[in-house]
Design an enzyme around this catalytic site. Structure first.
Site, PDB file in Angstrom:
ATOM      1  N   HIS A 256      33.516  -9.465   6.097  1.00  0.00           N
ATOM      2  CA  HIS A 256      32.149  -9.118   6.530  1.00  0.00           C
ATOM      3  C   HIS A 256      31.138  -9.272   5.380  1.00  0.00           C
ATOM      4  O   HIS A 256      30.187  -8.505   5.276  1.00  0.00           O
ATOM      5  CB  HIS A 256      32.093  -7.680   7.070  1.00  0.00           C
ATOM      6  CG  HIS A 256      32.900  -7.465   8.312  1.00  0.00           C
ATOM      7  ND1 HIS A 256      32.375  -7.562   9.575  1.00  0.00           N
ATOM      8  CD2 HIS A 256      34.211  -7.167   8.485  1.00  0.00           C
ATOM      9  CE1 HIS A 256      33.309  -7.319  10.472  1.00  0.00           C
ATOM     10  NE2 HIS A 256      34.446  -7.080   9.836  1.00  0.00           N
TER      11      HIS A 256
ATOM     12  N   ASN B  88      32.676  -3.835  16.218  1.00  0.00           N
ATOM     13  CA  ASN B  88      32.535  -5.290  16.335  1.00  0.00           C
ATOM     14  C   ASN B  88      31.858  -5.640  17.648  1.00  0.00           C
ATOM     15  O   ASN B  88      31.694  -4.783  18.515  1.00  0.00           O
ATOM     16  CB  ASN B  88      33.921  -5.957  16.307  1.00  0.00           C
ATOM     17  CG  ASN B  88      34.472  -6.117  14.892  1.00  0.00           C
ATOM     18  OD1 ASN B  88      33.738  -6.024  13.911  1.00  0.00           O
ATOM     19  ND2 ASN B  88      35.762  -6.364  14.807  1.00  0.00           N
TER      20      ASN B  88
ATOM     21  N   TYR C  83      38.210   1.785   3.817  1.00  0.00           N
ATOM     22  CA  TYR C  83      36.760   1.673   3.599  1.00  0.00           C
ATOM     23  C   TYR C  83      36.300   2.419   2.358  1.00  0.00           C
ATOM     24  O   TYR C  83      35.496   1.922   1.577  1.00  0.00           O
ATOM     25  CB  TYR C  83      36.001   2.110   4.865  1.00  0.00           C
ATOM     26  CG  TYR C  83      36.137   1.084   5.974  1.00  0.00           C
ATOM     27  CD1 TYR C  83      37.359   0.861   6.592  1.00  0.00           C
ATOM     28  CD2 TYR C  83      35.067   0.310   6.365  1.00  0.00           C
ATOM     29  CE1 TYR C  83      37.515  -0.094   7.581  1.00  0.00           C
ATOM     30  CE2 TYR C  83      35.204  -0.656   7.363  1.00  0.00           C
ATOM     31  CZ  TYR C  83      36.430  -0.842   7.968  1.00  0.00           C
ATOM     32  OH  TYR C  83      36.581  -1.802   8.933  1.00  0.00           O
TER      33      TYR C  83
HETATM   34 FE1  HDE Z   1      36.978  -3.606   8.844  1.00  0.00          FE
HETATM   35  N1  HDE Z   1      36.770  -3.631   6.832  1.00  0.00           N
HETATM   36  N2  HDE Z   1      38.983  -3.381   8.624  1.00  0.00           N
HETATM   37  N3  HDE Z   1      37.252  -3.721  10.864  1.00  0.00           N
HETATM   38  N4  HDE Z   1      35.032  -3.863   9.099  1.00  0.00           N
HETATM   39  C1  HDE Z   1      35.621  -3.789   6.184  1.00  0.00           C
HETATM   40  O1  HDE Z   1      34.901  -2.489   4.358  1.00  0.00           O
HETATM   41  C2  HDE Z   1      39.601  -3.043   7.489  1.00  0.00           C
HETATM   42  C3  HDE Z   1      38.424  -3.610  11.532  1.00  0.00           C
HETATM   43  C4  HDE Z   1      34.342  -3.841  10.282  1.00  0.00           C
HETATM   44  O2  HDE Z   1      28.662  -4.088   7.461  1.00  0.00           O
HETATM   45  C5  HDE Z   1      35.752  -3.562   4.699  1.00  0.00           C
HETATM   46  O3  HDE Z   1      32.873  -2.128   3.451  1.00  0.00           O
HETATM   47  C6  HDE Z   1      40.992  -2.812   7.725  1.00  0.00           C
HETATM   48  C7  HDE Z   1      38.217  -3.388  12.929  1.00  0.00           C
HETATM   49  C8  HDE Z   1      32.938  -4.053  10.031  1.00  0.00           C
HETATM   50  O4  HDE Z   1      29.445  -3.190   5.634  1.00  0.00           O
HETATM   51  C9  HDE Z   1      37.213  -3.146   4.540  1.00  0.00           C
HETATM   52  C10 HDE Z   1      41.184  -3.061   9.059  1.00  0.00           C
HETATM   53  C11 HDE Z   1      36.860  -3.378  13.086  1.00  0.00           C
HETATM   54  C12 HDE Z   1      32.820  -4.168   8.655  1.00  0.00           C
HETATM   55  C13 HDE Z   1      37.728  -3.260   5.949  1.00  0.00           C
HETATM   56  C14 HDE Z   1      39.914  -3.410   9.620  1.00  0.00           C
HETATM   57  C15 HDE Z   1      36.275  -3.594  11.787  1.00  0.00           C
HETATM   58  C16 HDE Z   1      34.144  -4.026   8.101  1.00  0.00           C
HETATM   59  C17 HDE Z   1      35.252  -4.687   3.850  1.00  0.00           C
HETATM   60  C18 HDE Z   1      42.469  -3.010   9.853  1.00  0.00           C
HETATM   61  C19 HDE Z   1      36.058  -3.201  14.397  1.00  0.00           C
HETATM   62  C20 HDE Z   1      31.553  -4.443   7.870  1.00  0.00           C
HETATM   63  C21 HDE Z   1      33.899  -4.243   3.329  1.00  0.00           C
HETATM   64  C22 HDE Z   1      43.098  -1.764   9.837  1.00  0.00           C
HETATM   65  C23 HDE Z   1      36.290  -1.948  15.036  1.00  0.00           C
HETATM   66  C24 HDE Z   1      30.829  -3.184   7.515  1.00  0.00           C
HETATM   67  C25 HDE Z   1      33.800  -2.864   3.696  1.00  0.00           C
HETATM   68  C26 HDE Z   1      29.540  -3.516   6.811  1.00  0.00           C
HETATM   69  C27 HDE Z   1      34.432  -4.056   6.740  1.00  0.00           C
HETATM   70  C28 HDE Z   1      38.993  -2.957   6.256  1.00  0.00           C
HETATM   71  C29 HDE Z   1      39.753  -3.763  10.962  1.00  0.00           C
HETATM   72  C30 HDE Z   1      34.859  -3.678  11.613  1.00  0.00           C
HETATM   73  C31 HDE Z   1      38.032  -3.918   3.523  1.00  0.00           C
HETATM   74  C32 HDE Z   1      42.027  -2.419   6.702  1.00  0.00           C
HETATM   75  C33 HDE Z   1      39.290  -3.170  14.017  1.00  0.00           C
HETATM   76  C34 HDE Z   1      31.830  -4.126  11.059  1.00  0.00           C
HETATM   77  O5  HDE Z   1      37.306  -1.825   4.112  1.00  0.00           O
END
Ligand code: HDE
Length: 730
Positions: A115, A187, A401
């Protein structure tokens, strides 16, 4: 040689015509040091002083803001380094230069690992139908209005990648509630690729650029991604979504958002209700076609962020409703799938979405870095009245996060950055660390303590967060629940719920992506998996790839169900909003353009809430039939029709002839025709269409000719269908 050039430049410096008078005399500054006054010239409306080398200086007015160093010292010269003589070596003593370069060297922070490419805005969330019956959270109480910060993003691409990548979009909302920040990090697709957080690094490695070569950028159309997916049947439902038009939204304003996981809402008495969160755009859903996406990425890689920025600047504040699907344990037990499995959704026909509030984005950021880049969403940020479930993906996210923000922002004090700081009273005993700007004062930084007179913070069971006391017992083991084993049934349901046009787009997307895969075995393995979704789908993809013999189906652990009812809510085209509000018409015009037709078009668009953008052969100098000059928004070679939702070609006879000499004017009409956009045109513009290979005489579907004052309204009315999907292409 240098000296001669210098002399010449000096001799040529323009004589004083505008701006302030020249004074060659020396003046004294406040410290009594004398300095030379500089010559001031006017550069098309802006006064600039010229230094001895001809360099531009902009100097503060007496009462104006003065440039300082980071330590607050006023800077006298921001153009020249301290040197020994004007052509001599630079001096290490120049602390102003060193500070400036040092600041610059450290401007970048690590981009988000996923992202990275995103865009944010501020706004508010207002309760319209409270949830007081199921949640004690203040944010859901009657009449409550809460400030929010929202960031939309793509997932795979780097920070500088193009907006129209085929990808999932992030939809992250930070609510600054009275009880602490609540981050709903969702999402634009209601399900996810994987079921367990332990697979996330693999998924992301596979999707991003391949590690040896460092490409492709912001694309899943490569071997690594499809190799992984072909071996991960649990991803098939999400793949159907990401290959559908949901993967290429027209703009952030036209997409839904989903919390994805099942969460809990909790009453003050501790009663728990399961909840899934839904954001629905007030302007309805809309996507572009893949061919448009490819061209938009070239014409305007910032298309989505520019769209959001402009909409807010123009006062067309984007709006979404927040809805909830509420259900209890009985429903969860009876439902065909496990509500803790993030690869499954609950069809809206089964549990209707109850609207509880609306979110309006009404303010752009003042500084992209300070807010959009530094905003740190954390899924574990919840407030009393909301709680987690045991969804293994959500539980993993709750670790990730917080951890990632430390890496990105460099200090646990990221919570003190204004965009992240809560807006409610805060009192804790955390201290120190990098960049601490908000250390607690006083002698006592521990608890318990005997200093109640100091007003120190104490825990408060009455209003504090209490986890839902769910029973938890079992063997410690690494095992996927059998209730997660059905990988195909909802993929089938999604595909069947799409219109024919949408199904074709899914086929075309899969063909495009897999045609970029070099390893033939991966292409076949994907077909084997697609056979479990739909025979016709798999065969069409095979035919698009030129594969004659179908592989054997991938073995499905649980027999896929084909009896799940179609869900209209899953389709974009079954839910066309019936308005052209918020959209834009690109009007290609030429000098002498019929002023009345132009006015009628503008009025009809304005009544609908749409905009007209003028495109011409030149950026300036277009005059209409009544002699009024028309402000042009785009020169045609920089403003292709892919940037607009519909087009008008209002060329005169001569104008059409001129436009025919410009290849990008041909593309303008050819693309709009192929992308099935509605077209408004003068009869005199016909030669341009003919030159572009469009037989306008046969009245193609979706074309409206300018005949009377009413034609413009008829055209805008037609535009409400958004695209003319039944136009046949040669
Ligand atoms: Fe994320 N995800 N994600 N994700 N995600 C990040 O956090 C992660 C997942 C989502 O505009 C990271 O700040 C894991 C689902 C958005 O700043 C990180 C898993 C959904 C954003 C991370 C998921 C999301 C992130 C990278 C699986 C929808 C952007 C930068 C367990 C429900 C937020 C950050 C923004 C960002 C990890 C799966 C949505 C690495 C480990 C499911 C919208 O922490």
């Amino acid at each position: 040689m240098k000296k001669t050039a210098k002399k010449r430049a000096h001799a040529k410096s323009p004589s004083r015509k505008a701006g302030q008078p020249i004074s060659k005399a020396s003046k004294k500054n406040s410290s009594g040091r004398s300095f030379k006054q500089r010559k001031v010239v006017e550069h098309v409306g802006t006064d600039v002083a010229q230094g001895s080398g001809g360099e531009s200086h902009q100097m503060a007015e007496e009462s104006g803001k003065k440039l300082t160093t980071a330590h607050g010292m006023v800077v006298a010269d921001n153009q020249n380094t301290l040197t020994a003589g004007s052509r001599g070596p630079q001096l290490l003593e120049d602390f102003i230069l060193r500070e400036k370069i040092f600041r610059f060297d450290h401007e970048r922070i690590p981009e988000r690992v996923v992202h990275a490419r995103g865009y944010g805005a501020r706004g508010y969330f207002e309760v319209t139908d409270d949830l007081a019956d199921v949640s004690s959270a203040g944010v859901f109480q009657p009449g409550r209005k809460t400030d929010v910060f929202v960031r939309f993003s793509t997932v795979a691409g780097n920070k500088g990648s193009a907006d129209l990548a085929r990808d999932v979009r992030g939809f992250a909302v930070k609510f600054y509630t009275d009880e602490g920040n609540w981050d709903l990090v969702g999402n634009n697709i209601p399900v996810f690729f994987i079921q367990d957080a332990i697979k996330f690094p693999d998924l992301v490695h596979a999707a991003k650029a391949e590690p040896d070569r460092g490409f492709p950028q912001a694309q899943t159309a490569h071997d690594n991604f499809w190799d992984f997916i072909s071996l991960m049947p649990e991803a098939m439902h999400m793949v159907m979504w990401s290959m559908s038009d949901r993967g290429i939204p027209r703009s952030f304003r036209f997409m839904e958002g989903f919390g994805v996981h099942t969460f809990r809402l909790i009453t003050a008495a501790g009663k728990s209700t399961y909840v899934k969160f839904h954001w629905k755009p007030a302007l309805g859903l809309q996507s572009v076609t893949w061919n448009e996406a490819l061209k938009i990425n070239g014409a305007d890689p910032d298309y989505h962020r520019r769209d959001l920025w402009n909409a807010i600047e123009d006062g067309n504040f984007p709006e979404w409703t927040l809805g909830v699907q509420l259900f209890d344990d009985d429903f969860a037990d009876e439902f065909e799938f496990d509500v803790l499995d993030a690869t499954k959704l609950i069809p809206e026909e089964q549990v209707p979405v109850r609207t509880v509030g609306k979110m309006v984005l009404n303010s752009n950021v003042d500084n992209f870095f300070a807010e959009t880049e530094q905003v740190a969403f954390c899924t574990q940020n919840i407030v009393p009245g909301i709680d987690f479930t045991n969804d293994p993906l959500l539980q993993g996210r709750n670790f990730s996060y917080l951890d990632t923000q430390l890496k990105r922002l460099g200090s646990p004090n990221f919570t003190q950055i204004p965009v992240n700081a809560p807006r409610c009273p805060m009192a804790h005993l955390y201290q120190d660390g990098h960049m601490a700007t908000n250390n607690p004062t006083g002698r006592t930084n521990y608890e318990p303590n005997s200093r109640s007179e100091e007003g120190l913070p104490r825990e408060c069971p009455e209003v504090g967060f209490v986890s839902h006391p769910e029973e938890a017992e079992g063997r410690k083991e690494r095992v996927r629940s059998e209730t997660f084993a059905d990988h195909y049934s909802q993929a089938i349901q999604f595909y069947k719920s799409q219109t024919e046009t949408e199904q074709t787009h899914i086929v075309e997307a899969l063909v495009f992506e897999l045609s970029k895969v070099d390893d033939a075995a991966i292409r076949r393995r994907m077909l084997a998996s697609l056979l479990n979704v739909d025979d016709g789908l798999a065969k069409s993809v095979a035919s698009g790839l030129g594969i004659d013999s179908m592989p054997t189906k991938t073995r499905a652990v649980v027999k896929p169900r084909t009896d799940l009812a179609e869900s209209d809510a899953l389709s974009i085209l079954k839910n066309v909003p019936g308005t052209f509000d918020g959209r834009a018409i690109g009007a290609l015009i030429s000098s002498g353009v019929d002023a009345k037709a132009l006015k009628a078009l503008k009025r009809a668009a304005w009544k609908e809430g749409a905009q007209v953008k003028y495109v011409a052969l030149t950026r300036e100098g277009i005059v209409d039939s009544e002699g009024n000059s028309v402000k042009i928004d785009e020169k045609v070679n920089g403003g292709p029709s892919v940037l607009f939702d519909a087009i008008a070609v209002l060329a005169t006879d001569d104008g059409a002839e001129d436009l025919m000499t410009e290849p990008t004017a041909h593309d303008f009409v050819k693309d709009a025709h192929a992308h099935k956009k509605f077209v408004f045109h003068t009869r005199t513009a016909a030669p341009l269409f003919v030159a572009a290979g469009i037989d306008i005489g046969s009245s193609p579907a979706g074309y409206t000719e300018v005949r009377s004052a009413k034609s413009a309204s008829a055209f805008v009315e037609a535009c409400r269908a958004l695209r003319c999907w039944d136009r046949t292409l040669p």
